[in-house]
Design an enzyme around this catalytic site. Structure first.
Site, PDB file in Angstrom:
ATOM      1  N   GLU A  86     -41.142  22.776 -13.966  1.00  0.00           N
ATOM      2  CA  GLU A  86     -39.791  22.483 -14.440  1.00  0.00           C
ATOM      3  C   GLU A  86     -39.782  21.117 -15.105  1.00  0.00           C
ATOM      4  O   GLU A  86     -40.406  20.171 -14.617  1.00  0.00           O
ATOM      5  CB  GLU A  86     -38.824  22.504 -13.251  1.00  0.00           C
ATOM      6  CG  GLU A  86     -37.377  22.306 -13.600  1.00  0.00           C
ATOM      7  CD  GLU A  86     -36.481  22.504 -12.381  1.00  0.00           C
ATOM      8  OE1 GLU A  86     -36.619  23.529 -11.693  1.00  0.00           O
ATOM      9  OE2 GLU A  86     -35.658  21.608 -12.120  1.00  0.00           O
ATOM     10  N   ASP A 107     -36.828  18.488 -16.511  1.00  0.00           N
ATOM     11  CA  ASP A 107     -35.383  18.304 -16.432  1.00  0.00           C
ATOM     12  C   ASP A 107     -34.877  17.115 -17.223  1.00  0.00           C
ATOM     13  O   ASP A 107     -35.430  16.027 -17.128  1.00  0.00           O
ATOM     14  CB  ASP A 107     -34.947  18.053 -14.977  1.00  0.00           C
ATOM     15  CG  ASP A 107     -35.197  19.225 -14.056  1.00  0.00           C
ATOM     16  OD1 ASP A 107     -35.232  20.361 -14.533  1.00  0.00           O
ATOM     17  OD2 ASP A 107     -35.332  18.986 -12.848  1.00  0.00           O
ATOM     18  N   GLU A 149     -31.249  15.487 -16.811  1.00  0.00           N
ATOM     19  CA  GLU A 149     -30.074  15.589 -15.947  1.00  0.00           C
ATOM     20  C   GLU A 149     -29.143  14.410 -16.224  1.00  0.00           C
ATOM     21  O   GLU A 149     -29.544  13.256 -16.084  1.00  0.00           O
ATOM     22  CB  GLU A 149     -30.486  15.583 -14.468  1.00  0.00           C
ATOM     23  CG  GLU A 149     -31.396  16.735 -14.119  1.00  0.00           C
ATOM     24  CD  GLU A 149     -32.032  16.621 -12.739  1.00  0.00           C
ATOM     25  OE1 GLU A 149     -32.317  17.670 -12.154  1.00  0.00           O
ATOM     26  OE2 GLU A 149     -32.238  15.477 -12.257  1.00  0.00           O
ATOM     27  N   GLN A 204     -31.340  11.293 -15.911  1.00  0.00           N
ATOM     28  CA  GLN A 204     -32.518  11.387 -15.053  1.00  0.00           C
ATOM     29  C   GLN A 204     -33.435  12.458 -15.627  1.00  0.00           C
ATOM     30  O   GLN A 204     -32.979  13.522 -16.013  1.00  0.00           O
ATOM     31  CB  GLN A 204     -32.118  11.765 -13.632  1.00  0.00           C
ATOM     32  CG  GLN A 204     -33.305  11.997 -12.714  1.00  0.00           C
ATOM     33  CD  GLN A 204     -32.876  12.160 -11.271  1.00  0.00           C
ATOM     34  OE1 GLN A 204     -32.593  11.190 -10.604  1.00  0.00           O
ATOM     35  NE2 GLN A 204     -32.830  13.401 -10.799  1.00  0.00           N
ATOM     36  N   THR A 205     -34.717  12.146 -15.674  1.00  0.00           N
ATOM     37  CA  THR A 205     -35.710  13.161 -16.011  1.00  0.00           C
ATOM     38  C   THR A 205     -36.519  13.428 -14.753  1.00  0.00           C
ATOM     39  O   THR A 205     -36.685  12.551 -13.908  1.00  0.00           O
ATOM     40  CB  THR A 205     -36.633  12.691 -17.152  1.00  0.00           C
ATOM     41  OG1 THR A 205     -37.290  11.490 -16.770  1.00  0.00           O
ATOM     42  CG2 THR A 205     -35.849  12.481 -18.438  1.00  0.00           C
ATOM     43  N   ASN A 206     -36.988  14.649 -14.640  1.00  0.00           N
ATOM     44  CA  ASN A 206     -37.824  15.021 -13.501  1.00  0.00           C
ATOM     45  C   ASN A 206     -38.827  16.054 -13.979  1.00  0.00           C
ATOM     46  O   ASN A 206     -38.543  16.823 -14.909  1.00  0.00           O
ATOM     47  CB  ASN A 206     -36.982  15.574 -12.352  1.00  0.00           C
ATOM     48  CG  ASN A 206     -37.726  15.592 -11.028  1.00  0.00           C
ATOM     49  OD1 ASN A 206     -38.881  15.197 -10.929  1.00  0.00           O
ATOM     50  ND2 ASN A 206     -37.064  16.085  -9.996  1.00  0.00           N
ATOM     51  N   GLU A 227     -38.878  11.570 -10.415  1.00  0.00           N
ATOM     52  CA  GLU A 227     -37.683  11.180 -11.142  1.00  0.00           C
ATOM     53  C   GLU A 227     -37.828   9.816 -11.826  1.00  0.00           C
ATOM     54  O   GLU A 227     -38.440   8.908 -11.282  1.00  0.00           O
ATOM     55  CB  GLU A 227     -36.468  11.084 -10.199  1.00  0.00           C
ATOM     56  CG  GLU A 227     -36.158  12.335  -9.436  1.00  0.00           C
ATOM     57  CD  GLU A 227     -36.798  12.370  -8.049  1.00  0.00           C
ATOM     58  OE1 GLU A 227     -37.683  11.529  -7.751  1.00  0.00           O
ATOM     59  OE2 GLU A 227     -36.432  13.265  -7.277  1.00  0.00           O
ATOM     60  N   ASP A 267     -22.866  14.377  -4.047  1.00  0.00           N
ATOM     61  CA  ASP A 267     -23.402  13.797  -2.820  1.00  0.00           C
ATOM     62  C   ASP A 267     -24.615  12.907  -3.088  1.00  0.00           C
ATOM     63  O   ASP A 267     -25.050  12.170  -2.212  1.00  0.00           O
ATOM     64  CB  ASP A 267     -23.745  14.895  -1.799  1.00  0.00           C
ATOM     65  CG  ASP A 267     -24.803  15.859  -2.290  1.00  0.00           C
ATOM     66  OD1 ASP A 267     -24.897  16.092  -3.515  1.00  0.00           O
ATOM     67  OD2 ASP A 267     -25.546  16.392  -1.448  1.00  0.00           O
ATOM     68  N   TRP A 268     -25.161  12.929  -4.320  1.00  0.00           N
ATOM     69  CA  TRP A 268     -26.320  12.088  -4.618  1.00  0.00           C
ATOM     70  C   TRP A 268     -26.360  11.572  -6.053  1.00  0.00           C
ATOM     71  O   TRP A 268     -26.932  10.508  -6.308  1.00  0.00           O
ATOM     72  CB  TRP A 268     -27.624  12.829  -4.330  1.00  0.00           C
ATOM     73  CG  TRP A 268     -27.892  13.960  -5.275  1.00  0.00           C
ATOM     74  CD1 TRP A 268     -27.522  15.255  -5.119  1.00  0.00           C
ATOM     75  CD2 TRP A 268     -28.564  13.891  -6.536  1.00  0.00           C
ATOM     76  NE1 TRP A 268     -27.914  15.999  -6.205  1.00  0.00           N
ATOM     77  CE2 TRP A 268     -28.560  15.187  -7.088  1.00  0.00           C
ATOM     78  CE3 TRP A 268     -29.159  12.860  -7.252  1.00  0.00           C
ATOM     79  CZ2 TRP A 268     -29.121  15.477  -8.329  1.00  0.00           C
ATOM     80  CZ3 TRP A 268     -29.732  13.154  -8.483  1.00  0.00           C
ATOM     81  CH2 TRP A 268     -29.715  14.462  -9.005  1.00  0.00           C
ATOM     82  N   GLY A 327     -25.784   7.283  -6.751  1.00  0.00           N
ATOM     83  CA  GLY A 327     -26.304   7.638  -5.439  1.00  0.00           C
ATOM     84  C   GLY A 327     -25.289   8.313  -4.537  1.00  0.00           C
ATOM     85  O   GLY A 327     -25.399   8.249  -3.320  1.00  0.00           O
ATOM     86  N   ARG A 365     -40.623   5.167  -1.066  1.00  0.00           N
ATOM     87  CA  ARG A 365     -40.987   6.585  -1.114  1.00  0.00           C
ATOM     88  C   ARG A 365     -42.493   6.778  -1.232  1.00  0.00           C
ATOM     89  O   ARG A 365     -43.044   7.722  -0.683  1.00  0.00           O
ATOM     90  CB  ARG A 365     -40.306   7.285  -2.302  1.00  0.00           C
ATOM     91  CG  ARG A 365     -38.848   7.568  -2.082  1.00  0.00           C
ATOM     92  CD  ARG A 365     -38.225   8.188  -3.308  1.00  0.00           C
ATOM     93  NE  ARG A 365     -38.712   9.541  -3.554  1.00  0.00           N
ATOM     94  CZ  ARG A 365     -38.512  10.192  -4.702  1.00  0.00           C
ATOM     95  NH1 ARG A 365     -37.859   9.619  -5.700  1.00  0.00           N
ATOM     96  NH2 ARG A 365     -38.974  11.409  -4.847  1.00  0.00           N
TER      97      ARG A 365
END
Length: 195
Positions: free
Chosen positions: A13, A15, A17, A30-32, A42, A104-105, A109, A183
């Site tokens: 995928e 993305d 976004e 945002q790209t993912n 991300e 919610d995110w 955030g 992370r």
């Protein structure tokens, strides 16, 4: 908008976004990238314009050397096929566009909630174009040098594109998973590939 394979458990995928914004603040994109079912790659960029004020060109160049996300011909993300990490190239993909509730995110955030009194929400497209190999395509489609996107001049950023990419990273990037030590105490292997 995303390009997505149908095999959800090992999906590929790509993305784009739009995460929304707070009135008067920049819009965040945002790209993912998911490859072989692994995502969490991300990057977020604050756009230098209001994307709701006019149409803009959003492009994904995807060949067997790299994936480049562009906004109005300015590269905002480069993901190299370094051989160190999964790279989406082994299954067919389709193009999807959706509006979905992610308060919610997504926006700051999850701090900014959707104002449902402003519904319905719309996204408009024009001059939509996709070039690629038909499905099912030949087994060597992804690395066929006869495809324009596989030509030598598409295997790396041009000097001008590299300058624009650095400008985006220095002035507009607000999150990069490669530098998120909470992370990833050890950066993922693809983060060492550079541009």
């Amino acid at each position: 908008m995303c390009m997505n394979s149908n095999t959800e458990n090992v999906r590929d995928e790509l993305d784009f976004e739009f995460l929304g914004n707070r009135t008067g603040q920049p819009y965040t994109v945002q790209t993912n990238i998911y490859a072989n079912g692994k995502g969490d790659r991300e990057q977020r960029v604050n756009l230098w314009f209001d994307p709701a004020a006019d149409y803009h060109l959003y492009t994904i160049l995807w060949n067997h050397h790299h994936i480049v996300f562009y906004v109005d011909d300015v590269p905002i993300r480069v993901y190299k096929n370094s051989g160190r990490a999964p790279f989406p190239m082994n299954q067919p993909m389709g193009v999807y566009s959706t509006l979905w509730e992610a308060d919610d995110w997504a926006t700051r955030g999850g701090l900014e909630k959707i104002d449902w009194s402003k519904a319905p929400f719309y996204a408009y497209y024009r001059d939509f174009d996709i070039e690629g190999c038909p499905v099912p395509g030949p087994a060597n489609c992804a690395s066929n040098p006869g495809n324009w996107w596989e030509a030598n001049n598409y295997q790396a950023l041009t000097a001008m594109e590299a300058r624009r990419y650095r400008w985006v990273r220095l002035n507009h990037m607000i999150y990069d998973y490669c530098t998120d030590k909470s992370r990833y105490p050890v950066p993922p292997p693809e983060c060492l590939a550079g541009i």
